[in-house]
Scaffold this active site. Structure first.
Site, PDB file in Angstrom:
ATOM      1  N   GLU A 174       0.808  -1.218   0.000  1.00  0.00           N
ATOM      2  CA  GLU A 174       0.000   0.000   0.000  1.00  0.00           C
ATOM      3  C   GLU A 174       0.844   1.272   0.000  1.00  0.00           C
ATOM      4  O   GLU A 174       0.497   2.254  -0.656  1.00  0.00           O
ATOM      5  CB  GLU A 174      -0.920   0.009   1.232  1.00  0.00           C
ATOM      6  N   ASP A 217      -8.915   7.380  -8.462  1.00  0.00           N
ATOM      7  CA  ASP A 217      -9.334   6.040  -8.875  1.00  0.00           C
ATOM      8  C   ASP A 217     -10.808   5.775  -8.584  1.00  0.00           C
ATOM      9  O   ASP A 217     -11.240   4.632  -8.501  1.00  0.00           O
ATOM     10  CB  ASP A 217      -8.482   4.982  -8.167  1.00  0.00           C
ATOM     11  N   THR A 234      -7.732   8.313  -0.323  1.00  0.00           N
ATOM     12  CA  THR A 234      -7.295   7.034   0.218  1.00  0.00           C
ATOM     13  C   THR A 234      -6.352   7.346   1.364  1.00  0.00           C
ATOM     14  O   THR A 234      -5.422   8.147   1.200  1.00  0.00           O
ATOM     15  CB  THR A 234      -6.579   6.200  -0.855  1.00  0.00           C
TER      16      THR A 234
END
Length: 276
Positions: free
Chosen positions: A54, A70, A75
């Site tokens: 990640e 995305d 995120t």
């Protein structure tokens, strides 16, 4: 009373995240301890591996936050919680239940709207990046991220491992990493669907006598294909660029490191990282 508030916050948002039905015979849902699958020391090893996948480092990145464009909004955190997915809202709700006066609390109305609509917009989140980074200095916030990661991703993956006879630490790591990246919702790109596709492709599960290594190899084939050909065009570019994490897991499988014996090195994106 506080524990009740926290539990209610988690349950309320699990609906948004889309966790599978607890009655699902695939065993993809639920929380708690599933002792048939590996636990203990392997948990930290798995957490470090996923951190590499990640965030490019074995050190858990609680303060990370970025808009990857995305389709998922911001995120953030150790498991890539997203503003459009609902899991980030779960983190902030749970944290606010424990620490009401925190830098993220004022964003709850906007985060709730974004999660309910699966909206990847970052409008109304001015200053949110700094607020998240500030909150990450609080040990309570880090503990909340750990808890939500376990509830939403590790525990369902562990239950799936148990239901399908996946006993190895590496097998659990593969399922947990897939859950973190692609979710446990019952959609074509989610973990439960990939488990079903794998079982159909290899003719059964380890619980039914199929060799676990063969099943895991089949699963990684299915996962790589899913990343390269996702049903959502929004995630297409980012997912196709992430196939290195599948290749890194396959390298461990090919090396026979089913126990995740440390130290070992993984290189998902060309930068070798050692897991100790």
């Amino acid at each position: 009373m506080l524990a009740v508030v926290v539990a209610l916050a988690l349950v309320a948002v699990f609906v948004i995240v889309g966790r599978p039905d607890p009655t699902d015979p695939s065993g993809a849902s639920g929380t708690g301890s599933y002792t048939a699958a590996p636990s203990g020391g392997s948990d930290q090893t798995i957490a470090q591996m996923i951190s590499v996948f990640e965030n490019g480092t074995p050190e858990i990145q609680y303060a990370y936050i970025e808009d990857l464009h995305d389709g998922r909004g911001y995120t953030a955190g150790r498991a890539g919680f997203c503003t459009a997915c609902g899991d980030l809202l779960t983190v902030v709700q749970t944290y606010t239940a424990q620490v009401p006066d925190n830098p993220l609390a004022g964003y709850l109305p906007t985060l709730t709207q974004l999660a309910k609509a699966s909206d990847d917009s970052t409008k109304g989140l001015n200053g949110f990046v700094r607020a998240w980074s500030t909150a990450a200095d609080d040990p309570v916030f880090r503990q909340v991220q750990d808890r939500v990661t376990d509830d939403l991703y590790t525990a369902p993956a562990r239950k799936l491992a148990d239901a399908n006879g996946v006993r190895s630490a590496l097998g659990l790591a593969i399922l947990v990493d897939t859950a973190v990246q692609q979710g446990t919702d019952d959609d074509p790109d989610g973990l439960p669907a990939m488990v079903r596709k794998t079982t159909a492709a290899v003719g059964g599960t380890p619980a039914g006598g199929v060799d676990e290594t063969a099943w895991l190899r089949g699963f990684l084939d299915v996962r790589r294909d899913t990343l390269e050909n996702p049903t959502s065009s929004d995630t297409g570019k980012v997912w196709r660029e992430s196939v290195g994490r599948v290749d890194a897991l396959r390298a461990l499988l090919d090396a026979g490191n089913l126990d995740l014996a440390t130290p070992f090195t993984i290189s998902p994106f060309g930068d070798p990282q050692t897991i100790n």
